[in-house]
Design a protein around this motif. Structure first.
Motif, mmCIF file in Angstrom:
data_model
loop_
_atom_site.group_PDB
_atom_site.id
_atom_site.type_symbol
_atom_site.label_atom_id
_atom_site.label_comp_id
_atom_site.label_asym_id
_atom_site.label_seq_id
_atom_site.Cartn_x
_atom_site.Cartn_y
_atom_site.Cartn_z
ATOM 1 N N GLU A 30 2.086 6.579 -6.951
ATOM 2 C CA GLU A 30 1.054 7.490 -7.450
ATOM 3 C C GLU A 30 1.524 8.938 -7.328
ATOM 4 O O GLU A 30 1.347 9.753 -8.249
ATOM 5 C CB GLU A 30 -0.241 7.267 -6.650
ATOM 6 C CG GLU A 30 -1.440 8.056 -7.143
ATOM 7 C CD GLU A 30 -2.007 7.523 -8.445
ATOM 8 O OE1 GLU A 30 -2.843 8.216 -9.047
ATOM 9 O OE2 GLU A 30 -1.602 6.419 -8.876
ATOM 10 N N GLN B 68 1.039 4.069 -3.037
ATOM 11 C CA GLN B 68 0.769 5.498 -2.805
ATOM 12 C C GLN B 68 1.960 6.350 -3.248
ATOM 13 O O GLN B 68 1.786 7.408 -3.873
ATOM 14 C CB GLN B 68 0.477 5.729 -1.321
ATOM 15 C CG GLN B 68 -0.827 5.116 -0.847
ATOM 16 C CD GLN B 68 -1.008 5.233 0.654
ATOM 17 O OE1 GLN B 68 -0.243 5.950 1.320
ATOM 18 N NE2 GLN B 68 -2.008 4.539 1.184
ATOM 19 N N ASP C 184 0.840 -1.210 0.000
ATOM 20 C CA ASP C 184 0.000 0.000 0.000
ATOM 21 C C ASP C 184 0.873 1.257 0.000
ATOM 22 O O ASP C 184 0.592 2.231 -0.719
ATOM 23 C CB ASP C 184 -0.916 0.001 1.237
ATOM 24 C CG ASP C 184 -2.002 -1.054 1.130
ATOM 25 O OD1 ASP C 184 -2.268 -1.497 -0.004
ATOM 26 O OD2 ASP C 184 -2.576 -1.425 2.166
#
Length: 556
Positions: free
Chosen positions: A215, A212, A208
């Motif tokens: 991104e 992130q 995760d």
């Protein structure tokens, strides 16, 4: 004991309501009169499967009900264990069948499962038919007879529990050996998979966090542009929102002494200014922190690709599932590495359990040998009384592998005369001889198992004369001490011995054939026995002979 039997709309019976007595009773009737129908109805009360075809033609419902007196038998525990009302003086068992194929069972008017009715029925009535004679050649039946006489139920329960533990451990050991063999065959592959996952150094929450970060870095220019525009709009000296808010608040404060109500507005604008200044500072800080590093993005992408490849390879969707897979592989590898120790421990446990089972099996064998000697003595005595003066009967108990019932292989050996060698009873005994052996066994068993009611269905097949008298005497003695014995017979010698005599007959009516059953008085018994002696044309000699038979038995 069976006190009363009520049958309605069953086979050829419209309605039957008849009472029974304790002691020895007999039922007679021509072949096809309906004796088997009576037994069939009783069988339904004992939990046998029902057939809707047995319902009387044209009827929608069949009812069979029996009343039992259990006051002399210790059966209250059964009712307590199954949450049933107990009435020792009048226990009611009922079975209802419908033409639609539905069946219902009741004990003391409470609905029960058919299996429970059968469990109770096994303790109430023993029906011995000619078909049961076939059991005599079965080892399980022979062993059961010995165990009944040995009264080894408690020991048998302990052995069975021990054997089941041992058997379960045997299965567990076999499964472990198979699993170890399978694991050892693929140990290298399992180790490769584990090492690959372990070398990946996966971290909880890593996926995760990387996604992130990926991104943010992928959209770094967009983020930086947005922060720059926001920073300009907030802090620009000429058009910045922060400076405009400060000037507006200062303007209002400059005239609040003239217009006091502006003081609140000035304070509110000042609060907006302070908040906007804090936001502007944070935006500036974020703008300074935005730094796009292509090399770092490559590292993030490479790490994610590694995670995605592992998930795809192992057909999972999350890093948590990879953790579980890794841990499971570790357990399998540990099991392989420690398999010898685990196997040795389980083999030791099995050896200990087998020793316990063998010890209990030896105790069973000892009790069975003692019981077999008792059975031998009583069987020889009974069979000699039943017209076999040179009979030889022996129970052979050989040792076998441990099984659910112990380690004993049983054979009943029989010879009717001195010139015939001892052989398994089913191979050498005639029909009449088997009937006498089974009656002798039943007499022996009945003295141990206090069944309320025993029904013999034509157990006298193949015998006559003096032997029939001895069989009648044996059944009569079985009926002593409050026990109830009922014999369905074609022999006058047995019919005359009963304390109560019932006749089954059929009647042809405009509505078809109907079966009936009634209790005979003394004169009716004389006629019935005379007919059994001489056939349909009853002679005066047969009448006199019947009277003499009844008189002899009344004086016994």
């Amino acid at each position: 004991m069976l006190k009363q039997l009520y049958i309605k709309n069953y086979a050829l019976i419209d309605q039957l309501d008849i009472s029974f007595e304790s002691g020895f009773s007999v039922i007679t009737g021509e072949t096809g009169a309906g004796k088997s129908i009576i037994l069939g109805a009783i069988g339904l009360l004992l939990g046998q499967r029902a057939d809707s075809k047995s319902i009387k033609q044209g009827a929608e419902k069949c009812v069979i009900e029996a009343h039992f007196d259990l006051s002399r038998y210790e059966m209250k525990a059964f009712f307590d264990q199954n949450d049933l009302e107990y009435d020792g003086d009048d226990t009611i068992v009922r079975r209802e069948l419908t033409s639609a194929g539905k069946s219902r069972a009741f004990i003391n008017d409470e609905p029960v499962a058919l299996s429970l009715m059968k469990e109770l029925g096994d303790q109430l009535v023993d029906v011995h038919s000619q078909h049961q004679n076939l059991l005599l050649g079965k080892q399980d039946f022979q062993l059961e007879v010995i165990d009944i006489v040995a009264d080894d139920e408690s020991l048998m329960r302990r052995y069975r529990e021990s054997y089941e533990r041992m058997h379960a451990t045997e299965c567990e050991l076999e499964n472990m050996r198979q699993e170890i063999a399978r694991n050892q065959q693929q140990a290298d592959f399992l180790r490769f998979q584990y090492n690959e996952l372990d070398a990946a150094r996966l971290v909880d929450g890593e996926q995760d966090e990387l996604e992130q970060k990926q991104e943010r870095m992928t959209h770094a220019e967009d983020i930086k542009q947005a922060l720059y525009e926001a920073d300009t709009l907030l802090m620009n000296e000429s058009v910045g929102a922060v400076g405009a808010l400060r000037k507006a608040a200062s303007s209002l404060r400059s005239i609040e002494h003239v217009l006091p109500e502006l003081k609140d507005l000035a304070e509110r604008l000042n609060s907006c200014y302070i908040e906007a200044k804090d936001v502007a500072t944070d935006v500036s800080g974020q703008l300074e922190d935005v730094d796009f590093d292509p090399a770092e993005l490559d590292q993030v992408n490479a790490r994610l690709d590694k995670i995605y490849d592992l998930e795809k390879k192992h057909r999972v969707e999350t890093i948590d599932e990879l953790f579980s897979l890794r841990d499971n592989l570790k357990r399998q590898l540990d099991a392989i590495d420690n398999s010898d120790e685990s196997l040795s421990s389980l083999e030791q446990r099995l050896s200990e359990e087998r020793d316990v089972a063998k010890q209990l099996a030896e105790e069973l064998t000892k009790k069975r040998l003692e019981a077999s000697r008792l059975i031998y003595k009583q069987m020889i005595a009974s069979l000699q009384l039943l017209g076999m003066p040179r009979v030889t009967f022996q129970i052979q108990i050989d040792k076998a592998d441990l099984g659910p019932k112990g380690q004993d292989r049983v054979a009943f050996l029989f010879s009717a005369n001195a010139s015939t060698p001892l052989l398994p009873i089913s191979q050498v005994a005639s029909g009449g001889e088997i009937a006498r052996v089974m009656l002798s066994l039943k007499a022996l068993i009945s003295g141990v198992v206090k069944l309320p009611t025993i029904i013999f269905d034509e157990v006298d097949t193949g015998v006559s004369g003096k032997i029939a008298e001895q069989m009648a005497q044996m059944m009569s003695e079985m009926g002593h001490h409050g026990r109830q014995v009922i014999s369905i017979t074609h022999l006058p010698q047995i019919a005359a011995k009963g304390c109560a005599h019932y006749k089954v007959y059929k009647e042809e009516t405009d509505n078809g054939t109907k079966s009936h059953m009634l209790r005979l008085n003394h004169d009716e018994r004389v006629n019935e026995i005379a007919q059994m002696l001489s056939g349909s044309d009853i002679s005066s000699a047969a009448i006199e002979n019947a009277r003499q038979l009844l008189k002899i038995n009344e004086n016994d």
